[in-house]
Design a protein around this motif. Sequence first.
Motif, PDB file in Angstrom:
ATOM      1  N   MET A  33     -11.251  76.160 -61.293  1.00 28.69           N
ATOM      2  CA  MET A  33     -11.036  75.419 -62.544  1.00 28.69           C
ATOM      3  C   MET A  33     -10.688  73.968 -62.227  1.00 28.69           C
ATOM      4  O   MET A  33      -9.991  73.684 -61.262  1.00 28.69           O
ATOM      5  N   GLU A  34     -11.190  73.052 -63.059  1.00 26.08           N
ATOM      6  CA  GLU A  34     -10.805  71.653 -62.916  1.00 26.08           C
ATOM      7  C   GLU A  34     -10.144  71.176 -64.194  1.00 26.08           C
ATOM      8  O   GLU A  34     -10.376  71.726 -65.267  1.00 26.08           O
ATOM      9  N   ALA A  87      -6.529  69.675 -77.455  1.00 29.30           N
ATOM     10  CA  ALA A  87      -5.801  68.583 -76.813  1.00 29.30           C
ATOM     11  C   ALA A  87      -6.103  67.258 -77.479  1.00 29.30           C
ATOM     12  O   ALA A  87      -5.251  66.380 -77.557  1.00 29.30           O
ATOM     13  N   GLY A 128     -12.805  75.736 -72.879  1.00 30.03           N
ATOM     14  CA  GLY A 128     -12.342  74.519 -72.214  1.00 30.03           C
ATOM     15  C   GLY A 128     -12.882  73.256 -72.843  1.00 30.03           C
ATOM     16  O   GLY A 128     -13.082  72.251 -72.172  1.00 30.03           O
ATOM     17  N   MET A 136      -9.472  77.294 -69.892  1.00 25.79           N
ATOM     18  CA  MET A 136      -8.108  77.800 -69.903  1.00 25.79           C
ATOM     19  C   MET A 136      -7.202  76.685 -70.425  1.00 25.79           C
ATOM     20  O   MET A 136      -7.404  75.519 -70.093  1.00 25.79           O
ATOM     21  N   VAL A 159      -3.097  75.486 -70.887  1.00 23.55           N
ATOM     22  CA  VAL A 159      -1.690  75.737 -70.604  1.00 23.55           C
ATOM     23  C   VAL A 159      -0.889  75.037 -71.690  1.00 23.55           C
ATOM     24  O   VAL A 159      -1.101  73.863 -71.964  1.00 23.55           O
ATOM     25  N   PHE A 217      -1.050  70.438 -74.817  1.00 16.99           N
ATOM     26  CA  PHE A 217      -2.043  71.187 -74.045  1.00 16.99           C
ATOM     27  C   PHE A 217      -2.426  70.486 -72.749  1.00 16.99           C
ATOM     28  O   PHE A 217      -2.571  69.274 -72.699  1.00 16.99           O
ATOM     29  N   THR A 218      -2.602  71.291 -71.716  1.00 15.13           N
ATOM     30  CA  THR A 218      -3.334  70.857 -70.536  1.00 15.13           C
ATOM     31  C   THR A 218      -4.540  71.780 -70.466  1.00 15.13           C
ATOM     32  O   THR A 218      -4.391  72.992 -70.568  1.00 15.13           O
ATOM     33  N   VAL A 219      -5.726  71.206 -70.346  1.00 12.17           N
ATOM     34  CA  VAL A 219      -6.947  72.011 -70.461  1.00 12.17           C
ATOM     35  C   VAL A 219      -7.675  72.045 -69.123  1.00 12.17           C
ATOM     36  O   VAL A 219      -7.820  71.020 -68.459  1.00 12.17           O
ATOM     37  N   TYR A 220      -8.110  73.218 -68.751  1.00 13.83           N
ATOM     38  CA  TYR A 220      -8.887  73.408 -67.523  1.00 13.83           C
ATOM     39  C   TYR A 220     -10.234  74.003 -67.884  1.00 13.83           C
ATOM     40  O   TYR A 220     -10.357  74.733 -68.851  1.00 13.83           O
ATOM     41  N   ARG A 221     -11.223  73.680 -67.089  1.00 19.11           N
ATOM     42  CA  ARG A 221     -12.539  74.265 -67.299  1.00 19.11           C
ATOM     43  C   ARG A 221     -13.145  74.598 -65.949  1.00 19.11           C
ATOM     44  O   ARG A 221     -12.874  73.934 -64.955  1.00 19.11           O
ATOM     45  N   TYR A 270      -8.245  67.989 -69.423  1.00 23.81           N
ATOM     46  CA  TYR A 270      -7.315  67.141 -70.165  1.00 23.81           C
ATOM     47  C   TYR A 270      -5.907  67.349 -69.651  1.00 23.81           C
ATOM     48  O   TYR A 270      -5.451  68.476 -69.552  1.00 23.81           O
TER      49      TYR A 270
END
Lengths: 263, 78
Positions: A11-12, B58, B53, B5, B7, B66-70, A15
């Motif tokens: 995962m990267e 956000a 994602g 995802m 957080v 939010f912290t967003v992961y993809r 945001y």
Amino acid sequence: MSVTVNIPADMEVVYEYPRSMNKVYTHYCPGCPHGILHRLIAEVIDELGIQDRCIGVAPVGCSVLIYKYFNVDFVEAAHGRAPAMATGIKRTNPDKIVFTYQGDGDMAAIGTAEAIHAANRGERLTTVFVNNAIYGMTGGQMAPTTLPGMVTTSTPMGRDVRLAGYPVPMSEILAQTKGAVYITRQMALDLPSIVKTKKAIKRAFMAQMADLGYSSVEVLSTCNTNWNMSPWDSMVWAKEHMVPTFPLGDFKMTDEVRALKVR
Amino acid sequence: MAKGMVVIDVDRCKGCGLCVQVCPVGILQLSPDAFNAKGYHPVMVTEMEKCTGCASCARICPDVVFTVYRKKRVRKSA
């Protein structure tokens, strides 16, 4: 409270928290677009890499404590006098990037003269003007930008234009001045408009960095507390009722500003 | 396996519900019974597997919750 979360290795980050914002809680009501705009400005400062040479000027209004939320230098101006103070800062420190953050009570009421003259002199400033058609901090009284017929605590029968006049079209007024290079009105009321607003703020900062002249971004916003609506309903209401009175668009954009590459 | 995802910094959330309105897959909701330190019902994810994602939440969040992961895009070798 810090929580450790295991992020899968494939995962990267798409945001994350902007570097130019302090990790503190804001005092704004739930759903207040001030938070969205603070974030957009912080993202723009991050992306342009100007955090160490950016100076903001704080207004009086709901956003009076903005200096606590940004990780850049800030000064607090007297009510409405942010453009005057910013002028002094910019003239003595021409290499700094100076921006003012003003609400409608600050810019369209008590500080109209300062704003118009700063624009007319073509000061190399950037103004972010948040217009939510009401005095939020003092309890929802009528502002110069209140819509005709709108009920506020000081106009319980709705704003009577015979008595209280018409909403002040600040961007249209500023666009008449020769010193202004970029005057636009955007809204921060849904996802596409937030993306466009960020682009406009970035263009305004870039106009200042290119030493072109005065730039101002008016952003239509909400005050769900004093409008007595839920945050989402207030955004829908603003899109339906504020946009006809305050049309969106670029009121002035010189060819030099248009040529700036905003990504 | 989820494509994205988020957080959530639970204590930053003020429960305004803007993210709930804009989530394109509708997996966000305000916790019906839990409270955070400030006394709001914070946002929670119901089905993380559906998260794409996209970071819509956000982009509209006024409180940077939010912290967003993809998932990294793997480029197919030419």
